[in-house]
Design a protein around this motif. Sequence first.
Motif, PDB file in Angstrom:
ATOM      1  N   ALA A   1      -5.742  10.127   6.329  1.00 18.13           N
ATOM      2  CA  ALA A   1      -6.030   9.105   5.316  1.00 18.13           C
ATOM      3  C   ALA A   1      -5.173   7.876   5.578  1.00 18.13           C
ATOM      4  CB  ALA A   1      -5.755   9.633   3.910  1.00 18.13           C
ATOM      5  N   VAL A   2      -5.770   6.717   5.416  1.00 12.40           N
ATOM      6  CA  VAL A   2      -5.022   5.467   5.354  1.00 12.40           C
ATOM      7  C   VAL A   2      -5.627   4.658   4.216  1.00 12.40           C
ATOM      8  CG1 VAL A   2      -6.454   4.374   7.163  1.00 12.40           C
ATOM      9  CG2 VAL A   2      -4.206   3.427   6.602  1.00 12.40           C
ATOM     10  N   MET A   3      -4.741   4.146   3.349  1.00 13.70           N
ATOM     11  CA  MET A   3      -5.171   3.423   2.155  1.00 13.70           C
ATOM     12  C   MET A   3      -4.423   2.106   2.055  1.00 13.70           C
ATOM     13  SD  MET A   3      -5.199   6.459  -0.728  1.00 13.70           S
ATOM     14  CE  MET A   3      -5.957   8.047  -0.411  1.00 13.70           C
ATOM     15  N   LEU A   4      -5.129   1.073   1.628  1.00 13.33           N
ATOM     16  CA  LEU A   4      -4.532  -0.240   1.386  1.00 13.33           C
ATOM     17  C   LEU A   4      -4.883  -0.693  -0.015  1.00 13.33           C
ATOM     18  CD1 LEU A   4      -4.457  -3.382   3.624  1.00 13.33           C
ATOM     19  CD2 LEU A   4      -5.527  -3.520   1.377  1.00 13.33           C
ATOM     20  N   LEU A   5      -3.867  -1.021  -0.804  1.00 14.26           N
ATOM     21  CA  LEU A   5      -4.065  -1.523  -2.151  1.00 14.26           C
ATOM     22  C   LEU A   5      -3.788  -3.022  -2.156  1.00 14.26           C
ATOM     23  CD1 LEU A   5      -4.610  -0.944  -5.178  1.00 14.26           C
ATOM     24  CD2 LEU A   5      -2.136  -0.632  -5.445  1.00 14.26           C
ATOM     25  N   LEU A   6      -4.808  -3.784  -2.506  1.00 11.77           N
ATOM     26  CA  LEU A   6      -4.704  -5.237  -2.544  1.00 11.77           C
ATOM     27  C   LEU A   6      -4.538  -5.694  -3.986  1.00 11.77           C
ATOM     28  CD1 LEU A   6      -5.040  -8.061  -1.129  1.00 11.77           C
ATOM     29  CD2 LEU A   6      -7.498  -7.818  -1.584  1.00 11.77           C
ATOM     30  N   GLN A   7      -3.468  -6.449  -4.231  1.00 12.14           N
ATOM     31  CA  GLN A   7      -3.226  -7.089  -5.512  1.00 12.14           C
ATOM     32  C   GLN A   7      -2.878  -8.555  -5.253  1.00 12.14           C
ATOM     33  OE1 GLN A   7      -0.915  -4.485  -8.499  1.00 12.14           O
ATOM     34  NE2 GLN A   7      -0.122  -3.805  -6.514  1.00 12.14           N
ATOM     35  N   PRO A   8      -3.019  -9.433  -6.244  1.00 12.62           N
ATOM     36  CA  PRO A   8      -2.643 -10.831  -6.018  1.00 12.62           C
ATOM     37  C   PRO A   8      -1.199 -10.948  -5.530  1.00 12.62           C
ATOM     38  CG  PRO A   8      -3.889 -10.625  -8.056  1.00 12.62           C
ATOM     39  CD  PRO A   8      -3.618  -9.224  -7.583  1.00 12.62           C
ATOM     40  N   GLY A   9      -1.013 -11.509  -4.336  1.00  9.05           N
ATOM     41  CA  GLY A   9       0.316 -11.713  -3.785  1.00  9.05           C
ATOM     42  C   GLY A   9       0.996 -10.482  -3.236  1.00  9.05           C
ATOM     43  N   ARG A  10       0.260  -9.386  -3.072  1.00  8.40           N
ATOM     44  CA  ARG A  10       0.905  -8.141  -2.654  1.00  8.40           C
ATOM     45  C   ARG A  10      -0.108  -7.200  -2.013  1.00  8.40           C
ATOM     46  NH1 ARG A  10       4.508  -4.608  -6.970  1.00  8.40           N
ATOM     47  NH2 ARG A  10       5.669  -3.336  -5.467  1.00  8.40           N
ATOM     48  N   VAL A  11       0.247  -6.649  -0.864  1.00 10.58           N
ATOM     49  CA  VAL A  11      -0.569  -5.636  -0.204  1.00 10.58           C
ATOM     50  C   VAL A  11       0.321  -4.438   0.089  1.00 10.58           C
ATOM     51  CG1 VAL A  11      -1.838  -5.039   1.894  1.00 10.58           C
ATOM     52  CG2 VAL A  11      -2.218  -7.252   0.805  1.00 10.58           C
ATOM     53  N   THR A  12      -0.119  -3.261  -0.360  1.00  9.96           N
ATOM     54  CA  THR A  12       0.645  -2.025  -0.200  1.00  9.96           C
ATOM     55  C   THR A  12      -0.232  -1.009   0.520  1.00  9.96           C
ATOM     56  OG1 THR A  12       1.670  -2.505  -2.347  1.00  9.96           O
ATOM     57  CG2 THR A  12       2.018  -0.301  -1.440  1.00  9.96           C
ATOM     58  N   TRP A  13       0.361  -0.237   1.420  1.00  7.19           N
ATOM     59  CA  TRP A  13      -0.450   0.745   2.129  1.00  7.19           C
ATOM     60  C   TRP A  13       0.319   2.040   2.363  1.00  7.19           C
ATOM     61  CZ3 TRP A  13       1.187  -3.841   4.434  1.00  7.19           C
ATOM     62  CH2 TRP A  13       2.115  -3.735   5.477  1.00  7.19           C
ATOM     63  N   GLY A  14      -0.432   3.081   2.655  1.00 11.44           N
ATOM     64  CA  GLY A  14       0.147   4.372   2.986  1.00 11.44           C
ATOM     65  C   GLY A  14      -0.793   5.109   3.917  1.00 11.44           C
ATOM     66  N   HIS A  15      -0.224   6.055   4.695  1.00 11.54           N
ATOM     67  CA  HIS A  15      -1.096   6.811   5.589  1.00 11.54           C
ATOM     68  C   HIS A  15      -0.530   8.199   5.839  1.00 11.54           C
ATOM     69  CE1 HIS A  15       1.796   6.078   8.827  1.00 11.54           C
ATOM     70  NE2 HIS A  15       1.086   6.861   9.622  1.00 11.54           N
ATOM     71  N   CYS A  16      -1.426   9.082   6.261  1.00 10.73           N
ATOM     72  CA  CYS A  16      -1.070  10.430   6.685  1.00 10.73           C
ATOM     73  C   CYS A  16      -1.979  10.782   7.846  1.00 10.73           C
ATOM     74  CB  CYS A  16      -1.258  11.428   5.539  1.00 10.73           C
ATOM     75  SG  CYS A  16      -0.915  13.149   6.006  1.00 10.73           S
ATOM     76  N   GLY A  17      -1.383  11.142   8.987  1.00 10.76           N
ATOM     77  CA  GLY A  17      -2.178  11.468  10.156  1.00 10.76           C
ATOM     78  C   GLY A  17      -2.241  10.310  11.133  1.00 10.76           C
ATOM     79  N   ASP A  18      -3.380  10.171  11.834  1.00  9.50           N
ATOM     80  CA  ASP A  18      -3.482   9.148  12.871  1.00  9.50           C
ATOM     81  C   ASP A  18      -4.558   8.108  12.604  1.00  9.50           C
ATOM     82  OD1 ASP A  18      -5.741  10.667  13.343  1.00  9.50           O
ATOM     83  OD2 ASP A  18      -5.360  10.942  15.497  1.00  9.50           O
ATOM     84  N   SER A  19      -5.051   8.009  11.381  1.00  9.71           N
ATOM     85  CA  SER A  19      -5.845   6.841  11.012  1.00  9.71           C
ATOM     86  C   SER A  19      -4.868   5.709  10.736  1.00  9.71           C
ATOM     87  CB  SER A  19      -6.722   7.131   9.791  1.00  9.71           C
ATOM     88  OG  SER A  19      -7.778   8.000  10.143  1.00  9.71           O
ATOM     89  N   ARG A  20      -5.157   4.528  11.267  1.00 10.92           N
ATOM     90  CA  ARG A  20      -4.171   3.461  11.324  1.00 10.92           C
ATOM     91  C   ARG A  20      -4.456   2.283  10.405  1.00 10.92           C
ATOM     92  NH1 ARG A  20      -3.028   2.649  17.834  1.00 10.92           N
ATOM     93  NH2 ARG A  20      -2.063   4.700  18.192  1.00 10.92           N
ATOM     94  N   LEU A  21      -3.382   1.540  10.126  1.00 10.81           N
ATOM     95  CA  LEU A  21      -3.468   0.214   9.532  1.00 10.81           C
ATOM     96  C   LEU A  21      -2.749  -0.764  10.447  1.00 10.81           C
ATOM     97  CD1 LEU A  21      -3.200  -1.082   5.989  1.00 10.81           C
ATOM     98  CD2 LEU A  21      -1.548  -1.965   7.650  1.00 10.81           C
ATOM     99  N   TYR A  22      -3.422  -1.884  10.721  1.00 10.23           N
ATOM    100  CA  TYR A  22      -2.838  -2.995  11.474  1.00 10.23           C
ATOM    101  C   TYR A  22      -2.726  -4.201  10.547  1.00 10.23           C
ATOM    102  CZ  TYR A  22      -4.315  -0.508  15.778  1.00 10.23           C
ATOM    103  OH  TYR A  22      -4.511   0.413  16.782  1.00 10.23           O
TER     104      TYR A  22
END
Length: 266
Positions: free
Chosen positions: A104-125
């Motif tokens: 899993a890879v997740m990205l939470l977008l909020q005004p002025g802020r981006v937060t993400w988390g991951h487990c395994g080998d799905s990526r965020l760039y």
Amino acid sequence: MSIAVDACAAQHQGDRKEQQDRVAILAHARRKGVALAVVADGMGGHTGGALAAEQVIHTAKTNLDHFLGADECPQGMLENSMAEAHTMIKASRFINEMDPHSTAVMLLLQPGRVTWGHCGDSRLYHFRGNQLIRRTVDHSYVEHLLASGKITAEQALTHPNRNVLLASLGGQDEPKITLDEVTELTAGDSFVLCSDGLWAYFDDRELGTLVAENSARQACEILIDKARQRANGGGDNLSLAVIKLIEALPPKKPAPPPGFVPRSRP
């Protein structure tokens, strides 16, 4: 300067018999400017992987719907989403008699802020223009060898154990969840979430350039086409979500009605 969002999610079954990836970009039902992007790469035999990945999406959506925005820790929400998905996937083993698990890879977008988390080998760039700012580090055996200096980056690309994971959701062990965020955002920032069926065919520079030079939708189409060509008939499921921050155009003034003639002032 106001910032707008250009986003697209896409996937392809590749050359597999079944699509076990899941991808989604979910808007918060009540909070403007809040959205969650998720990529999950399911594993576990016939239908098992698909069910695991579907559980990741379902749990993420439920947690997003209850997210309180500024009154709640975004990293906590992402961590809870993955931990809950892990519990539900693990419990499904007793019902379905399968061995399902998922990255899993997740990205939470909020005004002025981006937060993400991951487990395994799905990526965020995270790119700024076409330059890589950072990317997630896979929870995999090969990344462990790379970090410890036992192999080079070139050797990692063709290592025979490059698909061996050290963490996943639904596995026997408690999942390793890595979290990060950025609060200094600007037009020209972009984020790519993807499964290994896509990132395996691109280096950081090419990926960043293709995203920077195209709209989110066009980038998804080009990346899938190139990955399919390079797979040469042996491609895995592939999924990606592209989120680009762009300069918002000023609102257009409404056109005058037909036949309107402005009246000059004396």
